[in-house]
Design a protein around this motif. Structure first.
Motif, PDB file in Angstrom:
ATOM      1  N   ARG A  38       0.839  -1.193   0.000  1.00 27.12           N
ATOM      2  CA  ARG A  38       0.000   0.000   0.000  1.00 27.12           C
ATOM      3  C   ARG A  38       0.876   1.244   0.000  1.00 27.12           C
ATOM      4  N   SER A  39       0.328   2.315  -0.525  1.00 24.05           N
ATOM      5  CA  SER A  39       1.037   3.581  -0.490  1.00 24.05           C
ATOM      6  C   SER A  39       1.183   4.049   0.951  1.00 24.05           C
ATOM      7  N   PRO A  40       2.376   4.401   1.400  1.00 19.29           N
ATOM      8  CA  PRO A  40       2.530   4.900   2.775  1.00 19.29           C
ATOM      9  C   PRO A  40       1.747   6.183   3.009  1.00 19.29           C
ATOM     10  N   LEU A  97      -1.835   5.089   3.671  1.00 15.31           N
ATOM     11  CA  LEU A  97      -1.918   4.459   4.986  1.00 15.31           C
ATOM     12  C   LEU A  97      -1.857   5.509   6.097  1.00 15.31           C
ATOM     13  N   LEU A 143      -5.148   7.301   6.245  1.00 12.50           N
ATOM     14  CA  LEU A 143      -6.186   6.446   6.802  1.00 12.50           C
ATOM     15  C   LEU A 143      -6.051   6.348   8.319  1.00 12.50           C
ATOM     16  N   LEU A 144      -4.821   6.152   8.800  1.00 12.78           N
ATOM     17  CA  LEU A 144      -4.606   6.042  10.242  1.00 12.78           C
ATOM     18  C   LEU A 144      -4.967   7.347  10.948  1.00 12.78           C
TER      19      LEU A 144
END
Length: 335
Positions: free
Chosen positions: A9-11, A14, A17-18
């Protein structure tokens, strides 16, 4: 060599999202903790009115009319009966009608917040004239506002939650896990009493009764987390933490009284470990065990259910353990 279908996944995605999920959790947790504290008001708060029948009945009617739905009023024949009701935790305070007027008998040990609220209400009912206040069951001198009791109970809940999680993750054998839970409860009861009673002086009752109350609460809290963890794995540990702390703590009314919280949340909180634990410790520390029946049953139920789940649940729960994989393949996380 064919390309592996896995794509990282793209950092950036991510991270976004987090951050978004954390803010959503914050938006839910802030009102959960703050709303009960900002809406404290009497809701069917048990109080007594004692004295000759005509005067006591009239005062009871005035209290009911002054705050509809706020008080559950019981009429009693005299001051002795009123004081007995306070010591038995059947009422938080009593308005006693005597030849010199009305006096307020309180039990600050049950809830300093309620005692202060009813002292103010008594002044309003008497049109601003001072009302004599008799503290039948006073709070301890070192903690007159009950802040130390409430603040000291929070670490007990955190420690119980942590003990249950660690025993579930780090101890594989069921028998050892059970021994750890029981040993933790015994030590938590003894050490908790030594700190709260002997060191800080925020409770002042029979030492063994206090140690039993703290120990049972510790077993209920740790057993709930460990039992759900043994049954469901890592999600079970999270669910246990939710019941014991994230939901249980703001609904516990440890620093106030369950009848001051919006309903039904005040009642719900008394059927969760922290609420039941706080009520049981107050009964043990200040009322010689009076009013301990329901919280004792609630905590015993959580403790027994937790121990039973540890016995029937999975043998070990490993959180974040990474299994070895051949080079070029992603590692799998086992729980």
């Amino acid at each position: 060599m064919p390309a592996h279908p896995y794509r990282p996944r793209s950092p950036w995605l991510l991270a976004a999202l987090l951050a978004s999920l954390t803010v959503v959790a914050q938006a839910l947790l802030v009102p959960l903790f703050a709303a009960p504290a900002t809406h404290l008001a009497p809701r069917d708060l048990p109080i007594a009115v004692a004295g000759p029948a005509p005067a006591a009945t009239e005062l009871a009617a005035r209290l009911t009319a002054a705050r509809p739905g706020g008080f559950a009023v019981t009429t009693l024949p005299d001051a002795a009966a009123a004081d007995r009701a306070l010591r038995d935790r059947e009422a938080y305070a009593a308005f006693v009608v005597g030849p010199d007027g009305v006096a307020l008998h309180t039990a600050p040990a049950a809830s300093p917040t309620v005692a202060a609220l009813l002292t103010e209400a008594a002044t309003q009912l008497s049109a601003g004239r001072p009302v004599p206040v008799v503290q039948v069951v006073p709070a301890v001198p070192d903690d007159p506002r009950g802040a130390g009791f409430a603040a000291g109970f929070l670490p007990l809940a955190l420690a119980g939650m942590l003990a249950g999680a660690l025993l579930t993750v780090l101890v594989a054998r069921r028998a050892a896990r059970l021994a750890g839970l029981i040993g933790y409860a015994v030590l938590a009861g003894l050490v908790g009493t030594a700190v709260l009673h002997g060191w800080l002086g925020v409770i002042d009752g029979d030492l063994w009764r206090e140690a039993g109350a703290i120990g049972l609460f510790a077993l209920a809290a740790a057993g709930t987390v460990a039992g759900l963890g043994a049954l469901l794995g890592a999600p079970g540990i999270g669910l246990g933490a939710l019941l014991v702390f994230l939901v249980g703590n703001p609904l516990s009314a440890v620093g106030a009284a369950p009848e001051l919280l919006p309903q039904p949340w005040g009642t719900v909180g008394q059927f969760l470990p922290v609420g039941a634990g706080g009520t049981l410790l107050r009964s043990a520390a200040f009322f010689d065990g009076a009013g301990a029946g329901r919280p004792l049953a609630v905590l015993a139920g959580y403790a027994l259910a937790g121990l039973a789940l540890v016995l029937v649940g999975r043998r070990s729960v490993r959180v974040g353990a990474v299994s070895p994989e051949p080079a070029g393949r992603p590692a799998e996380v086992t729980v």
